[in-house]
Design an enzyme around this catalytic site. Structure first.
Site, PDB file in Angstrom:
ATOM      1  N   GLY A  12       0.784  -1.240   0.000  1.00 42.60           N
ATOM      2  CA  GLY A  12       0.000   0.000   0.000  1.00 42.60           C
ATOM      3  C   GLY A  12       0.812   1.284   0.000  1.00 42.60           C
ATOM      4  O   GLY A  12       0.300   2.327   0.397  1.00 42.60           O
ATOM      5  N   SER A  13       2.053   1.246  -0.499  1.00 44.93           N
ATOM      6  CA  SER A  13       2.828   2.502  -0.517  1.00 44.93           C
ATOM      7  C   SER A  13       2.229   3.508  -1.498  1.00 44.93           C
ATOM      8  O   SER A  13       2.245   4.713  -1.231  1.00 44.93           O
ATOM      9  CB  SER A  13       4.311   2.237  -0.802  1.00 44.93           C
ATOM     10  N   LYS A  65     -16.627 -14.084  -9.079  1.00 42.76           N
ATOM     11  CA  LYS A  65     -16.077 -12.735  -9.228  1.00 42.76           C
ATOM     12  C   LYS A  65     -17.219 -11.723  -9.403  1.00 42.76           C
ATOM     13  O   LYS A  65     -17.189 -10.645  -8.824  1.00 42.76           O
ATOM     14  CB  LYS A  65     -15.151 -12.697 -10.458  1.00 42.76           C
ATOM     15  N   MET A  90      -4.234  -7.169  -7.003  1.00 48.13           N
ATOM     16  CA  MET A  90      -3.731  -8.332  -7.737  1.00 48.13           C
ATOM     17  C   MET A  90      -4.855  -9.222  -8.281  1.00 48.13           C
ATOM     18  O   MET A  90      -4.774 -10.447  -8.208  1.00 48.13           O
ATOM     19  CB  MET A  90      -2.797  -9.145  -6.823  1.00 48.13           C
ATOM     20  N   ARG A  91      -5.892  -8.608  -8.823  1.00 49.15           N
ATOM     21  CA  ARG A  91      -6.982  -9.386  -9.423  1.00 49.15           C
ATOM     22  C   ARG A  91      -7.327  -8.802 -10.774  1.00 49.15           C
ATOM     23  O   ARG A  91      -7.273  -7.581 -10.941  1.00 49.15           O
ATOM     24  CB  ARG A  91      -8.254  -9.308  -8.568  1.00 49.15           C
ATOM     25  N   ASN A 107      -4.813   2.246 -13.576  1.00 49.38           N
ATOM     26  CA  ASN A 107      -3.912   1.321 -12.878  1.00 49.38           C
ATOM     27  C   ASN A 107      -2.482   1.816 -13.021  1.00 49.38           C
ATOM     28  O   ASN A 107      -2.145   2.477 -14.002  1.00 49.38           O
ATOM     29  CB  ASN A 107      -4.035  -0.073 -13.512  1.00 49.38           C
ATOM     30  N   HIS A 109       1.473   0.406 -13.246  1.00 51.93           N
ATOM     31  CA  HIS A 109       2.208  -0.833 -13.532  1.00 51.93           C
ATOM     32  C   HIS A 109       3.705  -0.537 -13.588  1.00 51.93           C
ATOM     33  O   HIS A 109       4.115   0.444 -14.219  1.00 51.93           O
ATOM     34  CB  HIS A 109       1.723  -1.416 -14.868  1.00 51.93           C
TER      35      HIS A 109
HETATM   36  C1  GRF Z   1       3.493  -1.305  -7.510  1.00 52.36           C
HETATM   37  O1  GRF Z   1       4.794  -1.605  -7.977  1.00 52.36           O
HETATM   38  C2  GRF Z   1       2.540  -1.168  -8.657  1.00 52.36           C
HETATM   39  O2  GRF Z   1       3.130  -0.671  -9.825  1.00 52.36           O
HETATM   40  C3  GRF Z   1       2.093  -2.594  -8.877  1.00 52.36           C
HETATM   41  O3  GRF Z   1       2.017  -3.129  -7.572  1.00 52.36           O
HETATM   42  C4  GRF Z   1       2.921  -2.460  -6.709  1.00 52.36           C
HETATM   43  C5  GRF Z   1       2.156  -1.999  -5.503  1.00 52.36           C
HETATM   44  O4  GRF Z   1       3.019  -1.503  -4.505  1.00 52.36           O
HETATM   45  N1  GRF Z   1       0.861  -2.642  -9.626  1.00 52.36           N
HETATM   46  P1  GRF Z   1       2.401  -0.833  -3.206  1.00 52.36           P
HETATM   47  O5  GRF Z   1       1.462  -1.851  -2.583  1.00 52.36           O
HETATM   48  O6  GRF Z   1       1.676   0.408  -3.623  1.00 52.36           O
HETATM   49  O7  GRF Z   1       3.549  -0.525  -2.308  1.00 52.36           O
END
Ligand code: GRF
Length: 191
Positions: A12-13, A65, A90-91, A107, A109
């Site tokens: 969750g950063s 889902k 992650m879904r 999103n 990535h």
């Molecule tokens: C990040 O690297 C983002 O790009 C990817 O998942 C990671 C999530 O990191 N989709 P965090 O949970 O926000 O620290």
């Protein structure tokens, strides 16, 4: 004040970077809901610390889902969410959520898409010997990491330490996500 939701499954950063930007007034917005599919995830603790309302669920407690996505959509609608920001969720997003929020869901990535889609982008790019890494923010569609690109930021890295590389990627992600959300909200204000 714009109303955001952030979806996350892990640390969750990025969630916290967005919340802080709202708290500090960098973003004229509020995170009104954090959605998480992993009850023990670090992001749940972060949400509690910042007083952000959450919907934390276990997918296995739903029949499908579509069932849990219907509940998510009901909660997003009830909270008046304008923009959904996926940040390590992650879904794969299904038809129900896409049907309700397509064009209003983005999103982040950790690669320069369309290279290295999927859950292991950083490791794969590192193993491949990539010399220019980066981060992409894109609209969400039915294809994994496939929607139209909104923003990208690249940087060179030729070191051999994947931990260091991951830290550099996160350091790029946080401001890029905040800036991109800010731009989208300003465009919305003009309409
Ligand atoms: C990040 O690297 C983002 O790009 C990817 O998942 C990671 C999530 O990191 N989709 P965090 O949970 O926000 O620290």
């Amino acid at each position: 004040m714009h109303r955001l939701a952030v979806f996350a499954s892990g640390n969750g950063s990025n969630f916290e970077a967005i919340v802080r930007a709202c708290e500090e007034g960098t973003l004229c917005a509020e995170v009104v809901l954090m959605v998480c599919d992993k009850p023990g995830a670090g992001v749940v603790e972060r949400a509690a610390r910042h007083g952000v309302a959450t919907f934390v669920f276990s997918p296995k407690e739903y029949g499908s889902k579509a069932d849990y996505e219907r509940e998510i959509v009901a909660r997003l609608d009830a909270a008046g969410v304008e923009l959904v920001c996926l940040a390590g969720y992650m879904r794969i997003v299904g038809d129900v959520l896409l049907g309700a929020y397509a064009g209003r869901m983005i999103n982040i990535h950790p690669s320069l898409l369309p290279a290295f889609r999927g859950a292991h982008a950083i490791e794969q790019a590192f193993e491949y010997g990539v010399k220019v890494f980066g981060v992409t923010i894109h609209y969400v569609d039915a294809e994994l990491d496939g929607g139209r690109i909104i923003a990208q930021r690249a940087f060179p890295y030729e070191g051999h330490d994947i931990g260091e590389l991951e830290s550099k990627i996160h350091a790029v992600e946080h401001p890029l996500y905040v800036e991109t959300i800010g731009k989208l909200l300003k465009e919305k204000d003009k309409k």
